[in-house]
Design a protein around this motif. Structure first.
Motif, PDB file in Angstrom:
ATOM      1  N   TYR C  42     -49.735 -29.719  -4.427  1.00 22.90           N
ATOM      2  CA  TYR C  42     -50.257 -28.814  -3.784  1.00 22.90           C
ATOM      3  C   TYR C  42     -49.228 -27.407  -3.667  1.00 22.90           C
ATOM      4  CZ  TYR C  42     -54.073 -31.990  -2.446  1.00 22.90           C
ATOM      5  OH  TYR C  42     -55.109 -32.937  -2.898  1.00 22.90           O
ATOM      6  N   VAL C  43     -48.067 -27.950  -3.259  1.00 20.02           N
ATOM      7  CA  VAL C  43     -47.158 -26.762  -3.207  1.00 20.02           C
ATOM      8  C   VAL C  43     -46.890 -26.026  -4.613  1.00 20.02           C
ATOM      9  CG1 VAL C  43     -44.625 -26.265  -2.836  1.00 20.02           C
ATOM     10  CG2 VAL C  43     -45.758 -27.936  -1.286  1.00 20.02           C
ATOM     11  N   VAL C  44     -46.970 -26.780  -5.487  1.00 24.90           N
ATOM     12  CA  VAL C  44     -47.028 -25.999  -6.784  1.00 24.90           C
ATOM     13  C   VAL C  44     -48.269 -25.311  -7.207  1.00 24.90           C
ATOM     14  CG1 VAL C  44     -47.110 -26.401  -9.384  1.00 24.90           C
ATOM     15  CG2 VAL C  44     -45.608 -27.663  -8.016  1.00 24.90           C
ATOM     16  N   LEU C  45     -49.278 -25.810  -6.887  1.00 20.75           N
ATOM     17  CA  LEU C  45     -50.308 -24.874  -7.170  1.00 20.75           C
ATOM     18  C   LEU C  45     -50.543 -23.773  -6.236  1.00 20.75           C
ATOM     19  CD1 LEU C  45     -53.300 -27.521  -7.327  1.00 20.75           C
ATOM     20  CD2 LEU C  45     -52.487 -26.157  -8.956  1.00 20.75           C
ATOM     21  N   ALA C  46     -49.894 -23.898  -4.845  1.00 17.87           N
ATOM     22  CA  ALA C  46     -49.857 -22.873  -3.900  1.00 17.87           C
ATOM     23  C   ALA C  46     -48.876 -21.613  -4.557  1.00 17.87           C
ATOM     24  CB  ALA C  46     -49.357 -23.167  -2.513  1.00 17.87           C
ATOM     25  N   SER C  47     -47.781 -22.129  -5.031  1.00 16.62           N
ATOM     26  CA  SER C  47     -46.771 -21.134  -5.452  1.00 16.62           C
ATOM     27  C   SER C  47     -47.255 -20.306  -6.614  1.00 16.62           C
ATOM     28  CB  SER C  47     -45.471 -21.823  -5.769  1.00 16.62           C
ATOM     29  OG  SER C  47     -45.634 -22.516  -6.906  1.00 16.62           O
ATOM     30  N   VAL C  48     -48.100 -21.184  -7.611  1.00 17.88           N
ATOM     31  CA  VAL C  48     -48.730 -20.604  -8.656  1.00 17.88           C
ATOM     32  C   VAL C  48     -49.682 -19.570  -8.123  1.00 17.88           C
ATOM     33  CG1 VAL C  48     -50.153 -20.651 -10.760  1.00 17.88           C
ATOM     34  CG2 VAL C  48     -48.078 -22.241 -10.452  1.00 17.88           C
ATOM     35  N   LEU C  49     -50.527 -19.775  -7.224  1.00 15.50           N
ATOM     36  CA  LEU C  49     -51.494 -18.877  -6.910  1.00 15.50           C
ATOM     37  C   LEU C  49     -50.946 -17.662  -6.139  1.00 15.50           C
ATOM     38  CD1 LEU C  49     -54.705 -19.141  -6.293  1.00 15.50           C
ATOM     39  CD2 LEU C  49     -54.137 -19.494  -3.892  1.00 15.50           C
ATOM     40  N   VAL C  50     -49.858 -17.802  -5.384  1.00 19.41           N
ATOM     41  CA  VAL C  50     -49.098 -16.582  -5.002  1.00 19.41           C
ATOM     42  C   VAL C  50     -48.595 -15.743  -6.031  1.00 19.41           C
ATOM     43  CG1 VAL C  50     -46.923 -15.754  -3.795  1.00 19.41           C
ATOM     44  CG2 VAL C  50     -48.269 -17.831  -2.783  1.00 19.41           C
ATOM     45  N   ASN C  57     -52.865  -5.897  -8.074  1.00 22.57           N
ATOM     46  CA  ASN C  57     -52.325  -4.274  -7.702  1.00 22.57           C
ATOM     47  C   ASN C  57     -52.643  -4.252  -6.097  1.00 22.57           C
ATOM     48  OD1 ASN C  57     -50.667  -3.314  -9.710  1.00 22.57           O
ATOM     49  ND2 ASN C  57     -52.323  -2.166 -10.676  1.00 22.57           N
ATOM     50  N   SER C  58     -53.909  -4.296  -5.772  1.00 23.11           N
ATOM     51  CA  SER C  58     -54.332  -3.990  -4.432  1.00 23.11           C
ATOM     52  C   SER C  58     -53.707  -4.981  -3.571  1.00 23.11           C
ATOM     53  CB  SER C  58     -55.826  -3.983  -4.460  1.00 23.11           C
ATOM     54  OG  SER C  58     -56.295  -5.324  -4.985  1.00 23.11           O
ATOM     55  N   LEU C  59     -53.599  -6.275  -3.873  1.00 22.34           N
ATOM     56  CA  LEU C  59     -53.117  -7.214  -3.152  1.00 22.34           C
ATOM     57  C   LEU C  59     -51.465  -7.143  -2.904  1.00 22.34           C
ATOM     58  CD1 LEU C  59     -54.918 -10.621  -4.262  1.00 22.34           C
ATOM     59  CD2 LEU C  59     -55.325  -9.211  -2.065  1.00 22.34           C
ATOM     60  N   HIS C  60     -50.994  -6.654  -3.913  1.00 21.35           N
ATOM     61  CA  HIS C  60     -49.494  -6.353  -4.090  1.00 21.35           C
ATOM     62  C   HIS C  60     -49.145  -5.219  -3.267  1.00 21.35           C
ATOM     63  CE1 HIS C  60     -45.610  -6.405  -5.433  1.00 21.35           C
ATOM     64  NE2 HIS C  60     -45.523  -5.086  -5.698  1.00 21.35           N
ATOM     65  N   ALA C  61     -49.936  -4.455  -3.193  1.00 21.41           N
ATOM     66  CA  ALA C  61     -49.616  -3.099  -2.259  1.00 21.41           C
ATOM     67  C   ALA C  61     -49.960  -3.473  -0.920  1.00 21.41           C
ATOM     68  CB  ALA C  61     -50.963  -1.923  -2.639  1.00 21.41           C
ATOM     69  N   LYS C  62     -50.943  -4.334  -0.510  1.00 19.54           N
ATOM     70  CA  LYS C  62     -51.180  -4.522   1.054  1.00 19.54           C
ATOM     71  C   LYS C  62     -50.326  -5.530   1.748  1.00 19.54           C
ATOM     72  CE  LYS C  62     -56.247  -4.182   1.868  1.00 19.54           C
ATOM     73  NZ  LYS C  62     -57.390  -4.960   1.898  1.00 19.54           N
ATOM     74  N   PHE C  63     -50.106  -6.841   0.701  1.00 13.93           N
ATOM     75  CA  PHE C  63     -49.218  -7.688   1.317  1.00 13.93           C
ATOM     76  C   PHE C  63     -47.910  -7.852   0.910  1.00 13.93           C
ATOM     77  CE2 PHE C  63     -53.948  -8.869   1.495  1.00 13.93           C
ATOM     78  CZ  PHE C  63     -54.196  -8.970   2.921  1.00 13.93           C
ATOM     79  N   ARG C  64     -47.324  -6.797   0.375  1.00 15.04           N
ATOM     80  CA  ARG C  64     -46.039  -6.906  -0.527  1.00 15.04           C
ATOM     81  C   ARG C  64     -45.233  -7.773   0.254  1.00 15.04           C
ATOM     82  NH1 ARG C  64     -43.363  -2.118  -3.462  1.00 15.04           N
ATOM     83  NH2 ARG C  64     -41.083  -3.179  -3.743  1.00 15.04           N
ATOM     84  N   ILE C  65     -44.781  -7.566   1.420  1.00 19.04           N
ATOM     85  CA  ILE C  65     -43.721  -8.208   2.075  1.00 19.04           C
ATOM     86  C   ILE C  65     -44.049  -9.686   2.286  1.00 19.04           C
ATOM     87  CG2 ILE C  65     -42.279  -8.304   4.500  1.00 19.04           C
ATOM     88  CD1 ILE C  65     -42.779  -5.196   4.465  1.00 19.04           C
ATOM     89  N   ALA C  66     -45.357 -10.031   2.915  1.00 22.64           N
ATOM     90  CA  ALA C  66     -45.825 -11.418   3.134  1.00 22.64           C
ATOM     91  C   ALA C  66     -45.607 -12.124   1.808  1.00 22.64           C
ATOM     92  CB  ALA C  66     -47.187 -11.595   3.584  1.00 22.64           C
ATOM     93  N   LEU C  67     -45.976 -11.631   0.650  1.00 24.57           N
ATOM     94  CA  LEU C  67     -45.895 -12.171  -0.736  1.00 24.57           C
ATOM     95  C   LEU C  67     -44.477 -12.616  -1.029  1.00 24.57           C
ATOM     96  CD1 LEU C  67     -48.743 -10.295  -2.486  1.00 24.57           C
ATOM     97  CD2 LEU C  67     -48.593 -12.955  -1.978  1.00 24.57           C
ATOM     98  N   TYR C  68     -43.777 -11.380  -0.883  1.00 20.45           N
ATOM     99  CA  TYR C  68     -42.248 -11.508  -1.046  1.00 20.45           C
ATOM    100  C   TYR C  68     -41.524 -12.661  -0.438  1.00 20.45           C
ATOM    101  CZ  TYR C  68     -37.541  -9.726  -1.893  1.00 20.45           C
ATOM    102  OH  TYR C  68     -36.048  -9.847  -2.167  1.00 20.45           O
ATOM    103  N   ILE C  69     -41.862 -12.784   0.857  1.00 21.65           N
ATOM    104  CA  ILE C  69     -41.391 -13.897   1.731  1.00 21.65           C
ATOM    105  C   ILE C  69     -41.743 -15.249   1.271  1.00 21.65           C
ATOM    106  CG2 ILE C  69     -41.428 -14.877   4.029  1.00 21.65           C
ATOM    107  CD1 ILE C  69     -41.486 -12.008   4.981  1.00 21.65           C
ATOM    108  N   ILE C  70     -43.227 -15.413   0.803  1.00 18.75           N
ATOM    109  CA  ILE C  70     -43.375 -16.636   0.545  1.00 18.75           C
ATOM    110  C   ILE C  70     -42.984 -17.139  -0.952  1.00 18.75           C
ATOM    111  CG2 ILE C  70     -45.819 -17.831  -0.094  1.00 18.75           C
ATOM    112  CD1 ILE C  70     -47.431 -15.894   1.608  1.00 18.75           C
ATOM    113  N   GLU C  71     -42.706 -16.117  -1.868  1.00 21.95           N
ATOM    114  CA  GLU C  71     -42.081 -16.239  -2.801  1.00 21.95           C
ATOM    115  C   GLU C  71     -40.824 -16.778  -2.804  1.00 21.95           C
ATOM    116  OE1 GLU C  71     -44.011 -13.472  -5.836  1.00 21.95           O
ATOM    117  OE2 GLU C  71     -41.685 -13.207  -6.517  1.00 21.95           O
ATOM    118  N   TRP C  72     -39.948 -16.329  -1.845  1.00 15.72           N
ATOM    119  CA  TRP C  72     -38.817 -16.620  -1.633  1.00 15.72           C
ATOM    120  C   TRP C  72     -38.715 -17.949  -0.732  1.00 15.72           C
ATOM    121  CZ3 TRP C  72     -34.000 -15.830  -3.261  1.00 15.72           C
ATOM    122  CH2 TRP C  72     -33.687 -14.746  -4.079  1.00 15.72           C
ATOM    123  N   PHE C  73     -39.686 -18.313  -0.099  1.00 18.87           N
ATOM    124  CA  PHE C  73     -39.704 -19.660   0.549  1.00 18.87           C
ATOM    125  C   PHE C  73     -40.140 -20.675  -0.351  1.00 18.87           C
ATOM    126  CE2 PHE C  73     -42.951 -22.907   2.309  1.00 18.87           C
ATOM    127  CZ  PHE C  73     -42.120 -23.542   3.156  1.00 18.87           C
TER     128      PHE C  73
END
Lengths: 292, 292, 292, 292
Positions: C42-50, C57-73
């Motif tokens: 599940y974690v691998v699937l979630a990280s791939v989904l991120v 582009n539209s999601l990257h613009a909106k949730f840039r910081i959240a996605l960045y944090i999740i990626e590092w997590f």
């Protein structure tokens, strides 16, 4: 198979030229009738080729008159053949109303109609249906058995394929309607029939691309439809192979009959001897003659 | 398989370098001849790669001279090989007129022709046909049996596939002609040959989309053609699988040979008796005890 | 299958937390290790989904910081997992150099690299390869046997499929070269590699339509290629089905062994008794005990 | 199959019109209930046809009022049918919450909603799901057994097809991500989900061509994906055929029963002796004469 009537000679004309023509045209087992069949195939193919070439603008412009003459030549030839067919058969009406009779008639009418209605000669393309005669003749060659195998397997699969096509059509209606709602006319899904056309093109993996989803949701639904199509594309193959396997199994059960015959040994009664056996393999007593 | 002649050494030169070269070039069962075959494959692949790369404009502009030299190098190499092949074989003309001889000749001619006719080197692409040699060599490796299985199943399917292609072509002509009438030149169905091309592209589920129906009636007819194509796409698979199954069945019929033992009849010499046989089924003479 | 090393516990740490972690991470047969495997999926699937969502582009613009944090997590989580994997195994280097070890390392590196090289996080997509772990875990569930069947049939088909792909590639080279000559760069067949791409797209019935023949001769050659592709599309299916049939046949040959044993009747010598038979079916004499 | 509840009559109304209606609506084995089923199929097909035609702009403009009236007519008809279904069954709630009950409700709601919310009648397309009733009725005709064969082979293949789809999806994610990097947004591969859509369209050989690779590297990767797809397209067919073959094999194991006869041993009662057995293989008691 069912479309082939079993033609009978006109009894009033069982002798003379009519009998000879009947044997040439309707039978397929003498050398002369086979040659007639072969020539007929070539003539039909040639006449279809003329119709095909005549549809090309550049050729039509150049060879207009030549093509016109050839078209009339073939039409007259087929008219004569049609007339002879009617004359030498016992029940002309039955022939005229059979599938082959109608195809034969429809192959010559358009040229005559084109005198009254300019442009009608375009309908000559139906002449291509006469090519189907090829398969009637194939029945008598070495292709016969193999052609029968293919056709009979398809025929026995007809119900399963009908069910399969029904499931596909249900999916086509549902996905067509959904995609019409999701994508809408602005992306080419103008109405449900158009969307259904798109769904058929997609499920069968043709994929022209003249209509293609452009929204994210539409693409997800398309992907789902494609995966469904990809998964069930195996079904017709499975059905057909299963039918052929059923034949195979039947042959399997039949095969021993070719090897073993039913002669019982007069001495010990043992059955199941190989067909070339002259003595019982159990007691050595002579066996009766094997009957094929 | 049939294309392979069984080359024989020139009897006048059965000794000396010609014999050695013959063994290297024409035989495939010694280590040195195998190495020659392998090197030949790599050289052919390399020369084809040069032709492919030379067709790319940017590469042609940059490495024009290098590619030109390599092309001549390979051509000279193949010329020498071709000359040696002719010299060491007993019947040079028979080789020169065989399929392989013609391919070998055609692989070197275009470069020479390009001196007289600039542009002729484009014909060098036919050199790719030498790749087919790969399959000749494969015959000697572990791929031989499996390659034979695939080819012989295809060969035995040839009549069925011919019938199938005939049916497909009949459908292609009929649907091509109908769509030419329905859609007309304004939607890309310029003439019957073009419409037939569209019908082939559609039935085989390729679906380029360069020509696509745009009227409602045309789309309905297309949908019908697609569904027909979708239903009969199983036929080649069924044919091929049936042929492989026939091989399987033949092995099945051979299996009883495992039950038959190898006892020969002391009287008449007949072999292949069933294991429970006590007397020869041919002459009734008692058989020796069966040994498992 | 071969890619899976058989991990062994570090002997110096056969007790304590390392042993517990080893059992959780590397074994798949206890409840806790299975749960770990499932959570990992599940974690691998979630990280791939991120990673997938971050590419929009539209999601990257909106949730840039959240996605960045999740990626590092996720990266830190996988780093910790990677470190523990190295620590608890007996031969860390062997793990690090195995396929799975490299995939695990490559799944975390891009995020660290992106600190030095902005943009490197795009390489994170390789993390998707960790999904392949799913199949490793499937081995232990009820999917194991069926997965093995599919893989082993493919594995046994590898040579036949290699031959098949070779034939397809030969056709691709030849038809690619011919179409480059016939259609030329003005119709999109810019060079031989492009024409080969078109030939692959055509033979596999994909048919994008970005490159399509436009001359009559080109369309005739295309039709030929399509018909060839249509005829041999059955070959992989036939190969694969034949391999499955071979398994089937093997089971067939095994089956009689289960039914008949080799005991001979001491009285009349008849063999081939069913395994549960206690008396000879020919003379009624008691049979010796059956040995499995 | 599982979706079908086994409806029971309301015990309080086991006589009178309710009983008659129950027999007509819920049973499928009397002549009158079969006729009801057939009429229902035609009415459902007609109502779906109306929804389809209403989506065509030109028809909507012309026959707006007629189509509106027919839509309401069908809706009222289905409402009455739905009400009766609820009234005559023993557990109305269980029916209302079953798959069929929900489909029946959803087939009538949109028309009523369209009074409050203009445009809601577009949701009527869900009515097409009632077509699925056709398959429920097919169960009672001669199509039943063949339909069962197809469905049960698919059902037994479900795990293998799940594995197959998983492998395909893994390839889709990996190739989608790689192509997003290689081709980039300027060639249509705007983000990973779009690239994944392209990968699905490519692997399933649909190939719309709305998105197509344009760089050399991208085309090479596409060719690889196409060849992979072309090689594994055989897998679903193989799976499905193997399942059908398994059924076939089971029949094969049953076949020996044809060789075994039905004589019971007079001593121990054991049945299933081989036809040439003279003594019971279990107790040695003489068997009665075998009758063919």
């Amino acid at each position: 198979m069912r479309l082939l009537m079993n033609p009978q000679l006109n009894p009033a004309t069982e002798r003379g030229w009519r009998r000879r023509m009947f044997n040439i045209i309707y039978r397929h087992d003498t050398r002369i009738s086979r040659n007639f069949d072969l020539i007929l195939i070539y003539v039909v193919l040639a006449s279809v080729l003329v119709v095909i070439l005549d549809s090309v603008n550049s050729l039509h412009a150049k060879f207009r008159i030549a093509l016109y003459i050839i078209e009339w030549f073939f039409t007259l030839l087929f008219t004569v053949e049609y007339a002879i067919r009617l004359m030498v058969i016992r029940r002309p009406l039955r022939y005229a109303l059979s599938i082959w009779g109608i195809i034969d008639l429809v192959s010559i009418l358009p040229t005559y109609l084109s005198v009254l209605l300019p442009g009608a000669q375009h309908l000559l393309v139906v002449r291509v249906l006469r090519i189907l005669r090829v398969f009637r003749i194939l029945k008598l060659t070495q292709y016969m058995e193999e052609s029968n195998q293919l056709v009979s397997a398809l025929w026995r699969s007809r119900r399963k394929i009908f069910i399969f096509i029904s499931v596909v059509m249900t999916l086509v209606v549902i996905f067509g309607a959904v995609m019409h709602l999701v994508e809408g006319p602005e992306h080419g899904f103008a109405n449900i029939p158009t969307s259904m056309y798109w769904a058929i093109v997609t499920m069968a993996t043709v994929g022209y691309g003249d209509i293609a989803p452009q929204t994210t949701l539409g693409r997800m639904i398309s992907s789902l439809l494609i995966l469904i199509g990809y998964s069930i594309i195996a079904v017709p193959t499975g059905i057909y192979t299963a039918e052929l396997a059923k034949s195979l199994r039947q042959s399997c059960l039949d095969t021993p009959a070719l090897i073993h015959d039913n002669r019982g040994c007069p001495e010990c009664g043992l059955e199941g001897h190989e067909s070339d056996a002259k003595f019982c393999r159990n007691c050595g007593h002579p066996l009766p003659e094997a009957v094929k």
